[in-house]
Design a protein around this motif. Sequence first.
Motif, PDB file in Angstrom:
ATOM      1  N   LYS A 736       0.818  -1.211   0.000  1.00  0.00           N
ATOM      2  CA  LYS A 736       0.000   0.000   0.000  1.00  0.00           C
ATOM      3  C   LYS A 736       0.853   1.263   0.000  1.00  0.00           C
ATOM      4  O   LYS A 736       0.463   2.293  -0.550  1.00  0.00           O
ATOM      5  N   LYS A 737       2.059   1.171   0.596  1.00  0.00           N
ATOM      6  CA  LYS A 737       2.908   2.354   0.704  1.00  0.00           C
ATOM      7  C   LYS A 737       3.454   2.836  -0.653  1.00  0.00           C
ATOM      8  O   LYS A 737       3.720   4.013  -0.834  1.00  0.00           O
ATOM      9  N   GLU A 740       1.852   5.805  -2.169  1.00  0.00           N
ATOM     10  CA  GLU A 740       1.777   7.048  -1.405  1.00  0.00           C
ATOM     11  C   GLU A 740       2.771   8.057  -1.959  1.00  0.00           C
ATOM     12  O   GLU A 740       3.877   7.683  -2.406  1.00  0.00           O
ATOM     13  N   PRO A 741       2.410   9.343  -1.913  1.00  0.00           N
ATOM     14  CA  PRO A 741       3.342  10.359  -2.429  1.00  0.00           C
ATOM     15  C   PRO A 741       4.612  10.437  -1.599  1.00  0.00           C
ATOM     16  O   PRO A 741       4.579  10.313  -0.376  1.00  0.00           O
ATOM     17  N   TYR A 743       6.997   8.423  -1.252  1.00  0.00           N
ATOM     18  CA  TYR A 743       7.620   7.211  -0.712  1.00  0.00           C
ATOM     19  C   TYR A 743       8.604   6.663  -1.745  1.00  0.00           C
ATOM     20  O   TYR A 743       8.250   6.399  -2.892  1.00  0.00           O
ATOM     21  N   TYR A 757       2.919   7.171  -7.350  1.00  0.00           N
ATOM     22  CA  TYR A 757       1.773   8.001  -6.951  1.00  0.00           C
ATOM     23  C   TYR A 757       1.096   8.582  -8.198  1.00  0.00           C
ATOM     24  O   TYR A 757      -0.125   8.544  -8.352  1.00  0.00           O
ATOM     25  N   TYR A 760      -0.675   5.733 -10.196  1.00  0.00           N
ATOM     26  CA  TYR A 760      -1.976   5.342  -9.618  1.00  0.00           C
ATOM     27  C   TYR A 760      -3.050   6.368  -9.959  1.00  0.00           C
ATOM     28  O   TYR A 760      -4.168   6.024 -10.362  1.00  0.00           O
ATOM     29  N   ASN A 761      -2.725   7.652  -9.783  1.00  0.00           N
ATOM     30  CA  ASN A 761      -3.697   8.715 -10.045  1.00  0.00           C
ATOM     31  C   ASN A 761      -4.092   8.774 -11.522  1.00  0.00           C
ATOM     32  O   ASN A 761      -5.255   9.023 -11.856  1.00  0.00           O
TER      33      ASN A 761
END
Length: 792
Positions: A736-737, A740-741, A743, A757, A760-761
């Motif tokens: 999941k990490k 994340e932005p 990471y 990130y 995904y977006n």
Amino acid sequence: MTDVSLIPAEFATQLAHIEATWSENPDAAAAACEAMIDRAREEREPLSQIFATELYGLIMNNKGQAVAARNLLYEAVQQAQALHNFPLEARVHEQIARSYYTAADYRTALNHWLRSVELAELANAEPTTWILAKIGIGHIYDALNDPATAVTFFETAAQRIDEVNDPYLDAKIKINLGVALFKCQHNLEAKQALYAALAICMRENYYDYTAESKYRLAEILIQEGELDTAQSLLERALDYSLKAEHRWSEANIYSAIAETHALQSNWEHAIFIIRQGQAVARRNDFSHVLMRQHFAAADYAEQLQQPTQALAEFKAGFKLQEQINTAAQPDQYHELEQKTGLRPNASHLLLDLANHPVIEKGKIDQFPDVICQAAAQILSLKRVILWQRQGHRLVPITTYSGNESIKETALEESQLAAFFNWLNEHKSLIAHDALHHPDAWDLAEHYLKPRGVLSILAFPILSGAEQFVLMFEHVGEQRNWLPDEIQHASQLADITSRAFANHERHHFQSEIHLLNARLTEANEALETRVAERTQTLEMAMEKLVQSEKLAALGSLVAGIAHELNTPLGAALTCSTTLSAESRELIQMLNSNTLKKSSLENFGSTLIDASQLIERNLNRAIELVCDFKQVAVDTTSSRRRKFNLLATVNDVVKMFNSQIRHSQHQIIIDIPSAIQLDSYPGPFEQVLANLINNSLLHGFELLSAGKIRISALLYEGNTIEFCYEDNGCGIKPALHKKVFEPFYTTKLGQGGSGLGMYITYNIITGVLGGELKLESEVDQYTRFNIKLPLLAP
């Protein structure tokens, strides 16, 4: 000769009258042509001007004054080029070649005849011009004491004579063939060719060629000892040359008649006749003919025991010989200086300029001056200017004018409509006579003439959104640009374009480094402020996303630059080889050692090298086209229909330079029929991010990694897109990490933490899809992506 239906009726009538009567009064016909040319200029009738110039060149050549027509012929060439009329251009090049051949400038003549053949074949409708050019090339071999090769070219020309209904041209071929065969000591075949030519000329009332046919037959008869028959032929030949006012034949016929009397020991009559020939040669500036006549007269005077007169004739002959040799000395000295290193040749100067540090580093405050100075030396010019277009004006960036200090003012479009129209077309400008060039006449009127410039070469240069013009200006009388000079000017323009490209590249790289540095600083600062994300943080993130896009584009630029090195390097190697071979061929041509086998070997090398250059340049073009499409898509979010397999291939190509030097593989398994109506730019960024992650993270400890990219149609309007590598994998706790932005496992080492990130977006937002991650440590990482064929 010409299709007069293409020009106004008044011009057509006048041209037809001149064409029908010029052989009776060449001087009046030449003057009428000059008047017609002036009027055609005034009325902006380029076809009429070209047709009149063609006829003028023919008349002046027949008078033995071909050089006098050269400037007007070059003006006609530029008119034909502006009209994109290949047949006309081919015909004028053929006449220009003849003027250089007459002046014994065989190298330039050969260039123009070869260009004429090329254009005639391109036009696919000019057998007459093609035949004349082949005859001209045969003349060059004949002049270089290789009559056997000349015979080959004349016979090649004769093979196409049935394609044209032109007895005059048929006679011309047969006369030249006869002369060459005679020099090969094939007297019987030579006489057959000349008698066939004479029959045509007598039937068609071609007085000039009748005279030359009889004169050439008499030469053979004189060698064979049939002096009475030869003398009779020469007397009739003289009558025809006087009717046609063919002065060259007249002068040579007098020499031959004198020789027949000399061979019969009739020295007094021989010297009387040779003096008549001298008068004709002197009036028409036939220096070579007059020189030979002086030496013959000296011999006759010596036989008559007139030592004073013999000495005077010898002195006159040697004086002419010295003048002829002196006229050729500048070229000889120039070549000697190049060979000894006292004067660098153009190729060496161009190579030095291409490798100059300020060119490679793109130093815009220095390279314009360096280029203009070098251009002036390479092309022997006093003025070279680099202009920059700013809206509706051209502003001088660098003005080179020797030791003079000149500051040029801007050129305004309001005064130079024709010139700015040319500029908008982004094509080169070759103006031998700028005052009458359709694209340069207003520039000549307002800018060139006040500065004493009549001839220019100009090349537009694009650099990003900016446009520049490199202009080469010749001060003084009209300069007819030679093919080598045009090629050198084009190479200088290419070097200038590369200098601007290097400047842009260095500037762009500096911006990339700056953005990466700022990105790293922002990452470090944001790590300490994770708990305080506010609206300001969201705005900063948006800017960083754009920075990531630019950084990705920078990677593409580096990749494509590396890919281009191989084909361009191969093309450069071939070009260097051709240059060396060409210099060797020219040296053999200038030293009269050129052999057919050498020319054939050079032709073979030229074909092979040209094909290799073409293949490599086509490869470079394909790479640039692929890169342009990917770059445009990557930096934009426009929607369009695109093929999935083609788009994936384009992105993968951008990573070839990184993959090639490793053992990694990318396997693509996508049906060729899948079409999407979506956003190719964002999709390409997703794929680029995934490949980058594999290379940077997944294969960090792996020497031979594999990437598999596949896709299948699912439920008619959806595709299942799968990206998988066999790298180090991702621990389950981090699944999941990774989305994340900020990471990243490469913090401070070039990683921004925004790649996944953004991925995904884009997938869940712009493309309207779904993303699922599967991974096993040290086994694989797989991204399963569902995308609609029609994006929301």
